[in-house]
Design a protein around this motif. Structure first.
Motif, PDB file in Angstrom:
ATOM      1  N   PRO A   1      44.306   0.502  69.903  1.00  0.00           N
ATOM      2  CA  PRO A   1      44.226   1.100  68.824  1.00  0.00           C
ATOM      3  C   PRO A   1      45.421   1.078  67.782  1.00  0.00           C
ATOM      4  CG  PRO A   1      43.326   2.160  70.759  1.00  0.00           C
ATOM      5  CD  PRO A   1      44.044   1.137  71.221  1.00  0.00           C
ATOM      6  N   LYS A   2      45.350   0.793  66.673  1.00  0.00           N
ATOM      7  CA  LYS A   2      46.621   0.951  65.640  1.00  0.00           C
ATOM      8  C   LYS A   2      47.345   2.246  65.697  1.00  0.00           C
ATOM      9  CE  LYS A   2      45.508  -2.344  61.888  1.00  0.00           C
ATOM     10  NZ  LYS A   2      46.788  -3.345  62.390  1.00  0.00           N
ATOM     11  N   GLY A   3      48.786   2.148  65.841  1.00  0.00           N
ATOM     12  CA  GLY A   3      49.526   3.205  65.902  1.00  0.00           C
ATOM     13  C   GLY A   3      49.978   3.586  67.196  1.00  0.00           C
ATOM     14  N   LEU A   4      49.474   3.107  68.177  1.00  0.00           N
ATOM     15  CA  LEU A   4      50.080   3.544  69.623  1.00  0.00           C
ATOM     16  C   LEU A   4      51.297   2.949  69.981  1.00  0.00           C
ATOM     17  CD1 LEU A   4      46.905   3.508  71.924  1.00  0.00           C
ATOM     18  CD2 LEU A   4      47.761   5.521  70.630  1.00  0.00           C
TER      19      LEU A   4
ATOM     20  N   ASP B   1      41.388  -3.591  60.852  1.00  0.00           N
ATOM     21  CA  ASP B   1      41.829  -2.050  60.248  1.00  0.00           C
ATOM     22  C   ASP B   1      42.077  -1.154  61.454  1.00  0.00           C
ATOM     23  OD1 ASP B   1      41.663  -3.103  57.896  1.00  0.00           O
ATOM     24  OD2 ASP B   1      39.732  -2.405  57.457  1.00  0.00           O
ATOM     25  N   GLN B   2      41.385  -1.312  62.558  1.00  0.00           N
ATOM     26  CA  GLN B   2      41.336  -0.396  63.919  1.00  0.00           C
ATOM     27  C   GLN B   2      42.351  -0.657  64.810  1.00  0.00           C
ATOM     28  OE1 GLN B   2      37.122  -0.191  64.202  1.00  0.00           O
ATOM     29  NE2 GLN B   2      37.415   1.971  64.181  1.00  0.00           N
ATOM     30  N   TYR B   3      42.433  -1.918  64.778  1.00  0.00           N
ATOM     31  CA  TYR B   3      43.387  -2.483  66.042  1.00  0.00           C
ATOM     32  C   TYR B   3      44.548  -3.312  65.849  1.00  0.00           C
ATOM     33  CZ  TYR B   3      39.284  -0.793  69.141  1.00  0.00           C
ATOM     34  OH  TYR B   3      38.241  -0.189  69.686  1.00  0.00           O
ATOM     35  N   ASP B   4      45.318  -3.476  66.921  1.00  0.00           N
ATOM     36  CA  ASP B   4      46.509  -4.418  66.795  1.00  0.00           C
ATOM     37  C   ASP B   4      46.092  -5.211  67.909  1.00  0.00           C
ATOM     38  OD1 ASP B   4      48.147  -3.853  64.369  1.00  0.00           O
ATOM     39  OD2 ASP B   4      48.994  -2.110  65.895  1.00  0.00           O
ATOM     40  N   LEU B   5      46.711  -6.362  68.143  1.00  0.00           N
ATOM     41  CA  LEU B   5      46.695  -7.286  69.184  1.00  0.00           C
ATOM     42  C   LEU B   5      47.877  -7.311  69.887  1.00  0.00           C
ATOM     43  CD1 LEU B   5      44.216  -9.182  70.339  1.00  0.00           C
ATOM     44  CD2 LEU B   5      45.624 -10.961  69.310  1.00  0.00           C
ATOM     45  N   LEU B   6      47.905  -6.898  71.319  1.00  0.00           N
ATOM     46  CA  LEU B   6      48.965  -7.014  72.115  1.00  0.00           C
ATOM     47  C   LEU B   6      49.207  -8.335  72.888  1.00  0.00           C
ATOM     48  CD1 LEU B   6      51.541  -5.344  73.469  1.00  0.00           C
ATOM     49  CD2 LEU B   6      49.906  -4.624  75.323  1.00  0.00           C
ATOM     50  N   ILE B   7      50.029  -9.084  72.651  1.00  0.00           N
ATOM     51  CA  ILE B   7      50.246 -10.375  73.168  1.00  0.00           C
ATOM     52  C   ILE B   7      51.416 -10.304  74.226  1.00  0.00           C
ATOM     53  CG2 ILE B   7      50.592 -12.898  72.529  1.00  0.00           C
ATOM     54  CD1 ILE B   7      49.762 -11.942  69.582  1.00  0.00           C
TER      55      ILE B   7
END
Length: 526
Positions: free
Chosen positions: A267-270, A301-307
């Protein structure tokens, strides 16, 4: 199989079956296929970040440039990176300082910092929408490493002129409050294929010509043969990750490694947009001690991707540790969740190939023994900045300007202080020829399921076989046409990989990674 699947299998879209987030989120960047002879001042072979960066700089200087790429733009190793932009190098600065001296260490730091600036300038000048942003990077201790090494690295970075701070914690990771780290200020990240699309557009707008699905062979000082046509040039730049114009010289100075990547939504912002690395496994049997590397990328808009990446091994040699590719992804996921437990389901996984120089610095400049052929290789885990440095060095060489980093990265250099690592890597390469007398991993083609391959023995012959999903059996000589090693089946990326120098071949025998220039030789079997 459909056309897209065929293009993945033959390396046009991606040099392996697994598709990276970058490739999945970018329409294929394709241009015309060669249909006639061509002449230019500069022929650039390779359509990744190294080739396009070089072409763009030379076109701005008024040169006539042609780029040829055997797949699509970014379909090679550039499209399988994790796209960190950093002056925090794989090989510690204290190692570079002891190997090359303090002034050289300063030059290395300066060159990578300037490379980030160069990329940022291109993004701004060309108005490229590639999510470029400046971020901090955090280097923290691997459990096998010694705390004094982190302190030693901090002192070496300060001596090299890098803007770093020593922290008693590592921000945003689980357990980070007890984990010391070095923060590298003002690093960066971007979406690499969106960046390449911007560079490619700029190249054609400046009058440059780009050909895709254009395979270069028989490279000489006069040019190359591309899809059977003659491409002549005054200068030839080989920007293919591993040089395809070299038989042996450069491949005694570097070694090919596979590295693994997973990506999943959070989730974005974490988490803050940042880069994280551990210092690497000091107990590893590999000369290039594998480390983990992590970053965020905007997803929606809701998520980032952790790579997250790591779990490296020498190409074609995963069996040496008895750890399969599937297990490596599992290990990587466990490690990642231990530091970033908010990671949701894994959305992507892929692997890439990196060339590890034995002395810690890449090779960018004139190919040894040639006056007008140039190479960019030995990028290690810093491919984005190494490639950009290479474009700056080679552009200056072609334009007749002295570059301040030219000698440091010279492909002709000999580094005596790295002799131990050189001998270890050379011994590893030599031992792979024992595969000629070893038993095969496959006893009978009847044991081969659809979508899998292997190597079997037939008298004195070694045969690479692959069973397609329509049950068709394909067979080739298992002898790598580069220098005669026996290829190994890569069940993860569905390719035949050479354990000596890293050449890779698709399921139809087509070469998809150098240094080999020719395909595996087809064989008719029952």
């Amino acid at each position: 199989m459909n056309k897209i699947t065929d293009q993945i299998n033959n390396g046009s879209i991606s040099s392996g079956e697994n598709v990276s987030f970058w490739i999945d989120s970018t329409p294929p960047i394709a241009y015309n296929i060669p249909d006639q002879n061509c002449g230019a001042e500069v022929l650039v072979i390779g359509g990744g970040i190294a080739g396009l960066s070089t072409a763009y700089k030379l076109l701005k200087a008024g040169k006539k440039v042609v780029v040829v790429e055997d797949g699509f733009i970014g379909s090679g190793e550039t499209g399988r990176t994790t796209a960190h932009l950093t002056c925090a190098l794989d090989d510690r600065y204290y190692y570079l300082e002891s190997t090359f001296g303090k002034e050289a260490s300063k030059l290395a730091a300066e060159s990578h910092s300037k490379a980030i600036d160069e990329i940022e300038k291109n993004v701004n000048d060309l108005n490229i929408d590639c999510s470029f942003r400046r971020v901090n990077g955090y280097l923290f201790l691997h459990p096998s490493d010694k705390p004094e090494n982190l302190e030693k690295e901090y002192e070496a970075t300060r001596t090299a002129g890098i803007n770093t701070s020593f922290l008693k914690a590592t921000p945003a990771i689980t357990g980070g409050e007890k984990t010391h780290s070095i923060v590298f200020h003002n690093q960066a990240q971007f979406h690499v294929l969106h960046y390449l699309k911007g560079l490619a557009d700029a190249i054609t707008n400046l009058g440059g010509i780009i050909y895709t699905e254009a395979r270069a062979e028989n490279i000489t000082k006069h040019g190359a043969e591309v899809n059977g046509f003659t491409f002549s040039a005054e200068h030839i730049v080989v920007a293919t990750n591993s040089p395809i114009n070299d038989t042996l010289t450069m491949h005694t100075k570097q070694a090919a490694y596979r590295t693994y990547v997973i990506a999943g939504k959070i989730p974005k912002g974490l988490l803050p947009y940042s880069l994280w690395w551990d210092t690497g496994d000091a107990d590893s049997e590999w000369v290039a001690e594998p480390y983990h590397y992590v970053r965020l990328e905007n997803f929606d808009d809701q998520y980032d991707l952790l790579i997250s990446g790591g779990e490296d091994h020498k190409t074609g040699q995963e069996d040496q540790e008895n750890i399969s590719a599937a297990e490596r992804y599992e290990r990587l996921e466990r490690w990642t969740r231990s530091y970033f437990p908010m990671l949701e389901d894994i959305s992507y996984h892929w692997s890439g190939q990196i060339m590890e120089p034995v002395d810690g610095l890449g090779f960018m400049g004139k190919n040894p023994g040639d006056d007008n052929i140039y190479i960019i290789t030995g990028d290690s885990g810093n491919g984005m900045t190494h490639a950009t440095i290479g474009s700056m060095i080679i552009s200056d060489l072609i334009l007749g300007n002295k570059n301040q980093w030219e000698d440091l990265y010279s492909p002709s250099r000999i580094t005596l202080k790295s002799t131990g690592d050189f001998l270890k890597e050379a011994g590893n390469m030599a031992s792979q020829y024992l595969d000629w007398i070893k038993g095969s991993d496959l006893k009978n083609t009847a044991d081969l399921p659809a979508g899998e391959g292997g190597v079997l023995s037939s008298g004195l012959k070694k045969i690479a076989v692959y069973r397609d999903y329509d049950d068709t059996l394909k067979a080739f000589s298992a002898v790598c046409p580069h220098l005669g090693c026996i290829v190994h089946w890569n069940t993860d990326e569905k390719s035949f990989d050479c354990p000596c120098h890293g050449s890779r071949f698709s399921t139809d025998g087509t070469v998809i990674n150098g240094p080999a220039q020719t395909d595996l030789n087809p064989i008719q079997i029952k």
